[in-house]
Design a protein around this motif. Structure first.
Motif, mmCIF file in Angstrom:
data_model
loop_
_atom_site.group_PDB
_atom_site.id
_atom_site.type_symbol
_atom_site.label_atom_id
_atom_site.label_comp_id
_atom_site.label_asym_id
_atom_site.label_seq_id
_atom_site.Cartn_x
_atom_site.Cartn_y
_atom_site.Cartn_z
ATOM 1 N N PHE A 30 -1.128 -33.328 -8.163
ATOM 2 C CA PHE A 30 -1.595 -31.936 -8.491
ATOM 3 C C PHE A 30 -2.174 -31.477 -7.269
ATOM 4 O O PHE A 30 -2.088 -30.248 -6.590
ATOM 5 C CB PHE A 30 -2.298 -31.672 -9.659
ATOM 6 N N GLY A 31 -3.158 -32.275 -6.560
ATOM 7 C CA GLY A 31 -3.806 -31.864 -5.283
ATOM 8 C C GLY A 31 -2.808 -31.617 -4.177
ATOM 9 O O GLY A 31 -3.248 -31.013 -3.148
ATOM 10 N N ARG A 32 -1.524 -32.369 -4.215
ATOM 11 C CA ARG A 32 -0.758 -31.965 -3.088
ATOM 12 C C ARG A 32 -0.147 -30.503 -2.981
ATOM 13 O O ARG A 32 0.405 -30.309 -1.981
ATOM 14 C CB ARG A 32 0.452 -32.943 -3.390
ATOM 15 N N VAL A 33 -0.634 -29.851 -3.984
ATOM 16 C CA VAL A 33 -0.223 -28.309 -3.802
ATOM 17 C C VAL A 33 -0.679 -27.712 -2.732
ATOM 18 O O VAL A 33 -0.140 -26.975 -1.827
ATOM 19 C CB VAL A 33 -0.682 -27.772 -5.180
ATOM 20 N N ALA A 34 -2.016 -28.171 -2.326
ATOM 21 C CA ALA A 34 -2.796 -27.223 -1.230
ATOM 22 C C ALA A 34 -2.068 -27.599 0.103
ATOM 23 O O ALA A 34 -2.253 -27.281 1.209
ATOM 24 C CB ALA A 34 -4.079 -28.095 -1.218
ATOM 25 N N ARG A 35 -1.447 -29.053 0.077
ATOM 26 C CA ARG A 35 -0.787 -29.559 1.502
ATOM 27 C C ARG A 35 0.641 -29.006 1.743
ATOM 28 O O ARG A 35 1.113 -28.656 2.952
ATOM 29 C CB ARG A 35 -0.810 -30.994 1.454
ATOM 30 N N THR A 36 1.205 -28.504 0.712
ATOM 31 C CA THR A 36 2.431 -28.030 0.858
ATOM 32 C C THR A 36 2.676 -26.488 0.012
ATOM 33 O O THR A 36 3.475 -26.465 -0.881
ATOM 34 C CB THR A 36 3.746 -28.835 0.389
ATOM 35 N N PRO A 37 1.711 -25.656 0.418
ATOM 36 C CA PRO A 37 1.544 -24.604 -0.351
ATOM 37 C C PRO A 37 2.957 -23.388 -0.601
ATOM 38 O O PRO A 37 3.266 -22.914 -1.632
ATOM 39 C CB PRO A 37 0.565 -23.778 -0.050
ATOM 40 N N ARG A 38 3.543 -23.435 0.689
ATOM 41 C CA ARG A 38 4.705 -22.620 0.799
ATOM 42 C C ARG A 38 5.925 -23.226 -0.095
ATOM 43 O O ARG A 38 6.625 -22.534 -1.017
ATOM 44 C CB ARG A 38 5.185 -22.486 2.152
ATOM 45 N N ALA A 39 6.061 -24.516 0.003
ATOM 46 C CA ALA A 39 7.015 -25.123 -0.683
ATOM 47 C C ALA A 39 6.761 -25.179 -2.212
ATOM 48 O O ALA A 39 7.987 -24.797 -3.185
ATOM 49 C CB ALA A 39 7.316 -26.224 -0.007
ATOM 50 N N VAL A 40 5.757 -25.368 -2.631
ATOM 51 C CA VAL A 40 5.431 -25.321 -3.843
ATOM 52 C C VAL A 40 5.634 -23.927 -4.693
ATOM 53 O O VAL A 40 6.045 -23.657 -5.520
ATOM 54 C CB VAL A 40 3.935 -25.997 -4.300
#
Length: 293
Positions: A30-40
């Motif tokens: 869930f935290g990975r959202v912040a690292r790939t915000p555009r793709a998500v």
């Protein structure tokens, strides 16, 4: 539909699938959202906003029976599942992004799925509409069948990562078997009308799956994501959790006809996803720099 399948088999099947999903997730996903915000962000927008709009236009253009139209919208509102991760792995997409999208989508679907279904019921006004809508009590059932098994799977993985790793393959196999049984059961339940339904819904589900896969890839590419991220998005957006849609139709809404689009889609999505993966990656060797972030 056989009452035993609906009351026992179908919830058990979905529980296995969602528990298996939980075994593959951690809080870090869930935290990975912040690292790939555009793709998500682009993939979620495609899943939550674009696809229901596309499906709505499609069922209007094809003038589907009201119950089948609501069933199509239920399918469109269903999140991606672990099958998307498998296809992404097969075609060398960004599987980590798939896992993140599946995690977030499973949470958001608890709210978005009832909203889309209730809108569809109000618009198409099928027979027995008062019994089909997802009111508060039925929405709570959706919450239970989606999130409780996922949470249990995540808890097991956190407590015993080694056991989760050993259980992953057997649970995936069991998920594939029960998915086939659920689809077969849903189709058998409507066998008397199946030929007519297939004539109506076969075109709709094929077009919807193809459009989902295509838009899932094209929109991220337009947003300048990497090819691997776009492939992950294509499979996440294009491969829906048909078992969840069937479970909501049969166990929550108690309507066999609503399950037909998801059951037909569940059969068609595999060859269509394989074809899409081949088409999207057949020139990859010509563009090696773009294939990897």
């Amino acid at each position: 539909m056989d009452s035993g399948l609906v009351s026992v088999g179908l919830p058990a099947a979905l529980a296995i699938i969602m528990f298996g999903l939980g075994l593959a997730l951690t809080l870090g996903d869930f935290g990975r959202v912040a690292r790939t915000p555009r793709a998500v962000g682009v993939a979620l927008a495609a899943q939550l906003l674009v696809l229901p709009a596309v499906c709505f236009g499609l069922v209007l253009a094809l003038d589907l029976d009201p119950l089948l139209a609501v069933g199509m919208m239920l399918l469109a509102a269903s999140p991606g599942g672990t099958t998307a991760n498998l296809f992404s792995h097969l075609f060398r997409g960004d599987v980590a992004l798939n896992i993140t999208l599946t995690a977030v989508n499973s949470l958001v679907a608890v709210v978005s799925l009832p909203l889309v279904v209730n809108f569809a019921v109000g618009w198409f006004d099928p027979p027995g509409a008062d019994d089909i809508g997802l009111q508060l009590g039925k929405t709570a059932q959706v919450f239970a069948i989606v999130l409780v098994p996922v949470a249990l799977g995540m808890a097991v993985r956190r407590a015993s990562p080694a056991f989760a790793a050993r259980a992953d393959k057997p649970v995936r196999i069991a998920s594939a078997v029960v998915l086939a049984l659920v689809i077969a059961g849903a189709l058998v339940g409507e066998r008397e009308n199946l030929a007519d339904y297939l004539a109506d819904i076969g075109v709709a589900t094929t077009l919807f799956c193809a459009l989902s896969l295509g838009l899932g890839y094209l929109l991220p590419r337009l947003a300048r994501t990497t090819e691997r991220q776009a492939l992950a998005s294509a499979f996440e957006v294009g491969i829906h959790n048909s078992t969840l849609a069937i479970a909501v139709a049969l166990s929550v809404l108690d309507n066999d006809t609503l399950a037909v689009p998801a059951a037909v889609y569940g059969v068609l999505m595999f060859p269509l996803a394989l074809l899409a993966g081949w088409l999207l990656t057949r020139h990859r060797e010509d563009h090696p720099d773009d294939a990897h972030p």
